[in-house]
Design a protein around this motif. Structure first.
Motif, PDB file in Angstrom:
ATOM      1  N   MET A  25       0.662  -1.196  -0.138  1.00 22.59           N
ATOM      2  CA  MET A  25       0.228   0.279  -0.522  1.00 22.59           C
ATOM      3  C   MET A  25       0.479   1.485   0.139  1.00 22.59           C
ATOM      4  N   GLY A  26       1.727   1.276   0.718  1.00 26.18           N
ATOM      5  CA  GLY A  26       3.053   2.410   0.927  1.00 26.18           C
ATOM      6  C   GLY A  26       3.749   2.516  -0.441  1.00 26.18           C
ATOM      7  N   LEU A  27       3.952   1.693  -0.979  1.00 30.15           N
ATOM      8  CA  LEU A  27       4.621   2.000  -2.432  1.00 30.15           C
ATOM      9  C   LEU A  27       3.305   1.863  -3.799  1.00 30.15           C
ATOM     10  N   ALA A  28       2.716   1.358  -3.947  1.00 26.88           N
ATOM     11  CA  ALA A  28       1.224   2.264  -4.530  1.00 26.88           C
ATOM     12  C   ALA A  28       0.964   3.147  -3.652  1.00 26.88           C
ATOM     13  N   VAL A  29       1.059   3.584  -2.920  1.00 26.92           N
ATOM     14  CA  VAL A  29       1.176   5.698  -2.396  1.00 26.92           C
ATOM     15  C   VAL A  29       1.897   6.616  -2.928  1.00 26.92           C
ATOM     16  N   SER A  30       3.096   6.026  -2.766  1.00 22.29           N
ATOM     17  CA  SER A  30       4.521   6.627  -3.302  1.00 22.29           C
ATOM     18  C   SER A  30       4.358   7.002  -4.675  1.00 22.29           C
ATOM     19  N   PHE A  31       4.165   5.945  -5.453  1.00 19.86           N
ATOM     20  CA  PHE A  31       3.841   6.332  -7.032  1.00 19.86           C
ATOM     21  C   PHE A  31       2.800   7.861  -7.081  1.00 19.86           C
ATOM     22  N   ALA A  48      -4.093  10.493  -8.277  1.00 22.41           N
ATOM     23  CA  ALA A  48      -2.927   9.589  -9.293  1.00 22.41           C
ATOM     24  C   ALA A  48      -3.391   8.361  -7.624  1.00 22.41           C
ATOM     25  N   SER A  49      -3.788   8.582  -6.573  1.00 19.99           N
ATOM     26  CA  SER A  49      -3.551   7.169  -6.040  1.00 19.99           C
ATOM     27  C   SER A  49      -4.498   6.066  -6.355  1.00 19.99           C
ATOM     28  N   VAL A  50      -5.663   5.868  -6.207  1.00 14.71           N
ATOM     29  CA  VAL A  50      -6.469   5.338  -6.827  1.00 14.71           C
ATOM     30  C   VAL A  50      -5.995   4.925  -8.379  1.00 14.71           C
ATOM     31  N   ALA A  51      -5.313   5.404  -8.846  1.00 14.78           N
ATOM     32  CA  ALA A  51      -5.092   4.546 -10.342  1.00 14.78           C
ATOM     33  C   ALA A  51      -3.533   3.909  -9.993  1.00 14.78           C
ATOM     34  N   ALA A  52      -2.801   4.897  -9.153  1.00 20.27           N
ATOM     35  CA  ALA A  52      -1.744   3.099  -8.527  1.00 20.27           C
ATOM     36  C   ALA A  52      -2.003   2.432  -7.939  1.00 20.27           C
ATOM     37  N   ALA A  53      -2.947   2.512  -7.145  1.00 23.88           N
ATOM     38  CA  ALA A  53      -3.482   0.675  -6.445  1.00 23.88           C
ATOM     39  C   ALA A  53      -3.986  -0.417  -7.749  1.00 23.88           C
ATOM     40  N   LEU A  54      -4.723   0.565  -8.127  1.00 22.40           N
ATOM     41  CA  LEU A  54      -5.330  -0.210 -10.051  1.00 22.40           C
ATOM     42  C   LEU A  54      -4.316  -1.043 -10.360  1.00 22.40           C
ATOM     43  N   ILE A  55      -3.070  -0.455 -10.293  1.00 23.02           N
ATOM     44  CA  ILE A  55      -2.246  -0.392 -11.535  1.00 23.02           C
ATOM     45  C   ILE A  55      -1.528  -1.885 -10.942  1.00 23.02           C
ATOM     46  N   VAL A  58      -7.474   6.476   1.304  1.00 24.01           N
ATOM     47  CA  VAL A  58      -7.332   7.200   2.126  1.00 24.01           C
ATOM     48  C   VAL A  58      -5.950   7.561   2.609  1.00 24.01           C
ATOM     49  N   SER A  59      -4.857   6.704   2.749  1.00 22.33           N
ATOM     50  CA  SER A  59      -3.399   7.263   2.832  1.00 22.33           C
ATOM     51  C   SER A  59      -2.976   8.382   2.183  1.00 22.33           C
ATOM     52  N   SER A  60      -3.288   8.268   0.975  1.00 15.36           N
ATOM     53  CA  SER A  60      -2.683   9.150   0.103  1.00 15.36           C
ATOM     54  C   SER A  60      -3.449  11.221   1.169  1.00 15.36           C
ATOM     55  N   LEU A  61      -5.037  10.429   1.163  1.00 11.33           N
ATOM     56  CA  LEU A  61      -5.300  11.900   1.538  1.00 11.33           C
ATOM     57  C   LEU A  61      -4.988  12.423   3.273  1.00 11.33           C
ATOM     58  N   ASN A  62      -4.298  10.668   3.980  1.00 10.46           N
ATOM     59  CA  ASN A  62      -3.645  11.290   5.160  1.00 10.46           C
ATOM     60  C   ASN A  62      -3.091  11.949   4.914  1.00 10.46           C
ATOM     61  N   ASN A  63      -1.516  11.702   4.358  1.00 10.41           N
ATOM     62  CA  ASN A  63       0.280  12.325   3.963  1.00 10.41           C
ATOM     63  C   ASN A  63      -0.777  13.500   3.763  1.00 10.41           C
ATOM     64  N   LEU A  64      -1.808  13.919   2.645  1.00  8.44           N
ATOM     65  CA  LEU A  64      -1.783  15.187   2.211  1.00  8.44           C
ATOM     66  C   LEU A  64      -2.100  15.930   3.596  1.00  8.44           C
ATOM     67  N   SER A  65      -3.075  15.757   3.895  1.00 10.12           N
ATOM     68  CA  SER A  65      -3.427  16.494   4.936  1.00 10.12           C
ATOM     69  C   SER A  65      -2.545  16.949   6.237  1.00 10.12           C
ATOM     70  N   ASP A  66      -1.770  16.174   6.369  1.00 13.52           N
ATOM     71  CA  ASP A  66      -0.725  16.594   7.934  1.00 13.52           C
ATOM     72  C   ASP A  66       0.401  17.568   6.623  1.00 13.52           C
ATOM     73  N   HIS A  67       0.823  17.577   5.674  1.00 13.05           N
ATOM     74  CA  HIS A  67       1.342  18.300   5.004  1.00 13.05           C
ATOM     75  C   HIS A  67       0.546  20.191   4.850  1.00 13.05           C
ATOM     76  N   SER A  68      -0.185  19.637   5.157  1.00 12.61           N
ATOM     77  CA  SER A  68      -1.090  21.095   4.766  1.00 12.61           C
ATOM     78  C   SER A  68      -1.376  21.649   6.115  1.00 12.61           C
TER      79      SER A  68
END
Length: 420
Positions: free
Chosen positions: A54-60, A94-101, A132-142
């Motif tokens: 999951m972390g790998l997909a989100v990082s992409f 982008a996170s949904v697309a990466a997870a599906l790929i 959700v993991s993508s949004l979590n990272n982005l909200s922290d950086h906001s």
């Protein structure tokens, strides 16, 4: 004296981020302790590989947007809602697309996780938790960009406490997906509170809405993409290593490797927190960058050296909490990885200085060097000496890079003195 320290934004934000990392690491420690005690070793190994996947997909899927948000929020301070929602929307898609790929290519890069694709519920949960993991990272950086890092602590506490409770509650199923679901549901609750409760406090009048502003994306594109490649290269080895171990050595060996990695990774939060604060402060005030750098160096090594010594001495005892087999198998790995944190601190400080300076070549080049060296060495050493080879590869890559940085800095310092 403490009041004076807290008044310095670099220190206060760094302390909040360190606090968030400490709480996250401690709760993460408890989470994996619960998993090791309540679940079979094979389930722990598969769950850790699943979380890494999951972390790998989100990082992409990040596209460098989180650092672009920190660097450019002040420039768009007249309309912060637009830049935050644009970043959230693009990151979500982008996170949904990466997870599906990732799921589509499981046969190629991780056959051990093919069970995700075979069960519709697992497939949906994996894609949803990636978003959700993508949004979590982005909200922290906001929050970091808004200089309200205290909310990162609050969000992390909600996530951490819930995932531990859920791991215990779902233990009756004794499956790797129970562990993964505990992680994902806890994070979902934290993201809902962050976006709909905390963020409107950090940025008055903020409301979440699906938004894409082309002008904002155009402004951030070059910088964000360079940082996307940089973060991808920086974080990818750590996410690939568990997948390498589970596929070459098996799920049980990966359980010992992943827990050892997690224990040694606790003190990485010290340089990460300070240098993230350096990036935020440097973005607000580039004229005092030298002062920010010296302050960062001081606080990093004042806290890091005692922490490294403590982990080196207590590694076997910390792992014993997970079970005697974990202590017997992963103690050496923890000590190797802990030593690697010292050169890593030099490297991550230098990287964030270059982010403030917008030196795109170095932002990409340095993580690329570390990624290539560590992955190639790990592939060579892993079949020969087991997962300790991964730790040696990680230490060697960071040490080589840190030596180059320090030698280059000394050469420049000597050259300036000679000119004077």
């Amino acid at each position: 004296r403490m009041k004076e320290v807290i008044r310095v934004p670099l220190y206060s934000n760094a302390l909040f981020l360190m606090g968030a990392s400490v709480f996250s690491s401690l709760i993460g420690f408890v989470f994996w302790l619960v998993a090791a005690r309540f679940y079979p070793d094979e389930a722990v190994g598969l769950a850790s590989a699943l979380i890494s996947a999951m972390g790998l997909a989100v990082s992409f899927s990040k596209l460098g947007l989180e650092l672009g948000l920190v660097r450019f929020l002040k420039r768009h301070s007249e309309d912060p809602k637009a830049i935050i929602n644009t970043v959230f929307t693009v990151g979500l898609l982008a996170s949904v697309a990466a997870a599906l790929i990732f799921i589509a290519g499981l046969d190629l890069w991780s056959p051990a996780l093919l069970f995700i694709r075979e069960t519709p519920l697992y497939l949906f949960a994996f894609v949803f938790f990636c978003a959700v993991s993508s949004l979590n990272n982005l909200s922290d950086h906001s929050f970091i960009a808004s200089r309200r890092s205290g909310f990162v602590v609050a969000s992390g506490l909600i996530f951490g406490i819930l995932k531990v409770i859920l791991a215990i509650a779902l233990a009756t199923f004794l499956t790797s997906f129970s562990i993964f679901a505990s992680w994902g549901i806890g994070m979902t609750a934290a993201v809902i509170i962050s976006i709909f409760v905390l963020l409107p406090i950090a940025q008055r009048g903020y409301r979440f809405a699906v938004t894409i502003k082309k002008k904002i994306l155009g402004d951030m594109l070059g910088y964000s993409f360079a940082n996307y490649i940089s973060m991808l290269l920086w974080g990818t080895p750590a996410l690939i290593f568990p997948l390498m171990v589970v596929n070459l050595l098996g799920a049980e060996a990966n359980a010992y490797f992943y827990i050892g990695w997690a224990v040694s990774n606790v003190i990485v939060m010290i340089p990460q927190s300070v240098t993230t604060s350096l990036l935020a402060e440097g973005s607000y005030d580039e004229t005092n960058l030298k002062t920010h750098i010296l302050r960062s160096l001081k606080i990093i090594f004042l806290l890091l050296v005692p922490a490294v010594v403590a982990v080196l001495l207590l590694a076997d005892k910390l792992l014993w909490l997970f079970g005697t087999q974990y202590s017997a198998s992963a103690t050496e790995l923890v000590r190797i990885m802990t030593l690697a944190v010292l050169p890593l601190a030099v490297n991550i400080l230098y990287l964030n200085i270059k982010r403030v300076q917008k030196d795109l070549k170095m932002i990409v080049g340095m993580p690329a060097f570390i990624a290539v060296i560590s992955i190639v060495l790990a592939l060579i050493l892993l079949p020969q000496i087991g997962f300790n080879g991964v730790g040696i590869a990680w230490l060697a890559a960071h040490a080589c890079c840190a030596v180059v940085i320090v030698v280059n800095w000394l050469w420049r310092w000597r050259k300036r003195n000679n000119e004077l």
